[in-house]
Design a protein around this motif. Structure first.
Motif, PDB file in Angstrom:
ATOM      1  N   SER A 170       0.855  -1.180   0.000  1.00 20.89           N
ATOM      2  CA  SER A 170       0.000   0.000   0.000  1.00 20.89           C
ATOM      3  C   SER A 170       0.894   1.234   0.000  1.00 20.89           C
ATOM      4  CB  SER A 170      -0.895  -0.003   1.249  1.00 20.89           C
ATOM      5  OG  SER A 170      -1.670   1.167   1.297  1.00 20.89           O
ATOM      6  N   LEU A 171       0.748   2.039  -1.035  1.00 22.28           N
ATOM      7  CA  LEU A 171       1.538   3.256  -1.179  1.00 22.28           C
ATOM      8  C   LEU A 171       0.644   4.463  -0.943  1.00 22.28           C
ATOM      9  CD1 LEU A 171       3.281   2.142  -4.474  1.00 22.28           C
ATOM     10  CD2 LEU A 171       4.297   2.135  -2.193  1.00 22.28           C
ATOM     11  N   ARG A 172       1.101   5.412  -0.181  1.00 21.37           N
ATOM     12  CA  ARG A 172       0.312   6.614   0.104  1.00 21.37           C
ATOM     13  C   ARG A 172       0.577   7.669  -0.958  1.00 21.37           C
ATOM     14  NH1 ARG A 172       0.472   7.135   6.660  1.00 21.37           N
ATOM     15  NH2 ARG A 172       0.169   4.930   7.014  1.00 21.37           N
ATOM     16  N   HIS A 173      -0.525   8.198  -1.494  1.00 17.19           N
ATOM     17  CA  HIS A 173      -0.466   9.276  -2.471  1.00 17.19           C
ATOM     18  C   HIS A 173      -1.474  10.337  -2.076  1.00 17.19           C
ATOM     19  CE1 HIS A 173       2.246   7.588  -5.501  1.00 17.19           C
ATOM     20  NE2 HIS A 173       1.738   6.416  -5.158  1.00 17.19           N
ATOM     21  N   ALA A 174      -1.326  11.520  -2.624  1.00 17.37           N
ATOM     22  CA  ALA A 174      -2.222  12.629  -2.292  1.00 17.37           C
ATOM     23  C   ALA A 174      -3.674  12.304  -2.619  1.00 17.37           C
ATOM     24  CB  ALA A 174      -1.789  13.893  -3.033  1.00 17.37           C
ATOM     25  N   ASP A 175      -3.908  11.526  -3.676  1.00  9.73           N
ATOM     26  CA  ASP A 175      -5.269  11.174  -4.088  1.00  9.73           C
ATOM     27  C   ASP A 175      -5.821   9.961  -3.357  1.00  9.73           C
ATOM     28  OD1 ASP A 175      -5.231  13.264  -5.904  1.00  9.73           O
ATOM     29  OD2 ASP A 175      -4.527  11.991  -7.544  1.00  9.73           O
TER      30      ASP A 175
END
Length: 182
Positions: free
Chosen positions: A163-168
């Motif tokens: 799981s990668l965190r992105h702004a969206d």
């Protein structure tokens, strides 16, 4: 890296769930490419050797392919009064799915330190969106008006995801697939 083990959805089920998007206002809809069914959440894995151990343990799991059938929608309200409600669509009971989830959980609980053990009751579902301060009447109408879902499909593998965190919002990267036979 943040990891979890889950099932990727067959295209027909992904398409059916994507068709639900937009018919309820004030929802942050999950993108269809993020749809999955979580079998076991691992959390942060910081040691490289542990990732290899996880891979070998998952590779040793044998189980029959589960039949995924979408069922009724539902709602998880936040445990505190802060945060969004989570809209989801459930999966019909399936003995192979329950067995696979139990095998994955038991295998990971033996492998991982006590702090990473999952103890929550398994509620098979696919998250389709989040609502902040929802209108209760609209939400209930949406939950009650679920269109028919396609026939179920067998799922031939389970997956280790990062799981990668992105702004969206989060992005899920499939790291490895593990075949199911039975």
């Amino acid at each position: 890296m943040r990891l979890f083990i889950g099932l990727e959805l067959p295209p027909a089920l992904t398409h059916a769930l994507a068709g639900l998007r937009g018919n309820l206002p004030d929802v942050t809809w999950s993108p269809p490419e993020s749809y999955h069914l979580t079998l076991h959440y691992l959390g942060a894995v910081t040691h490289g050797h542990l990732l290899e151990d996880i891979h070998h343990a998952l590779n040793a799991i044998t189980a029959a392919p589960p039949m995924l059938r979408l069922s009724a929608p539902g709602l998880f309200e936040p445990e505190t009064h802060h945060g969004p409600d989570t809209l989801w669509v459930g999966c019909a009971p399936d003995a192979a799915l329950t067995h696979l989830q139990q095998r994955v959980r038991a295998t990971m609980n033996r492998l991982l330190p006590g702090s990473a053990r999952a103890t929550r009751r398994f509620v098979p579902h696919v998250t389709v969106g989040h609502m902040q301060h929802p209108d209760p009447l609209r939400r209930q109408a949406w939950l009650a008006a679920m269109p028919p879902m396609p026939e179920g499909e067998l799922v031939g593998h389970f997956t280790l995801f990062q799981s990668l965190r992105h702004a969206d919002g989060p992005v899920y990267d499939a790291l490895e697939h593990y075949p199911l036979q039975g």
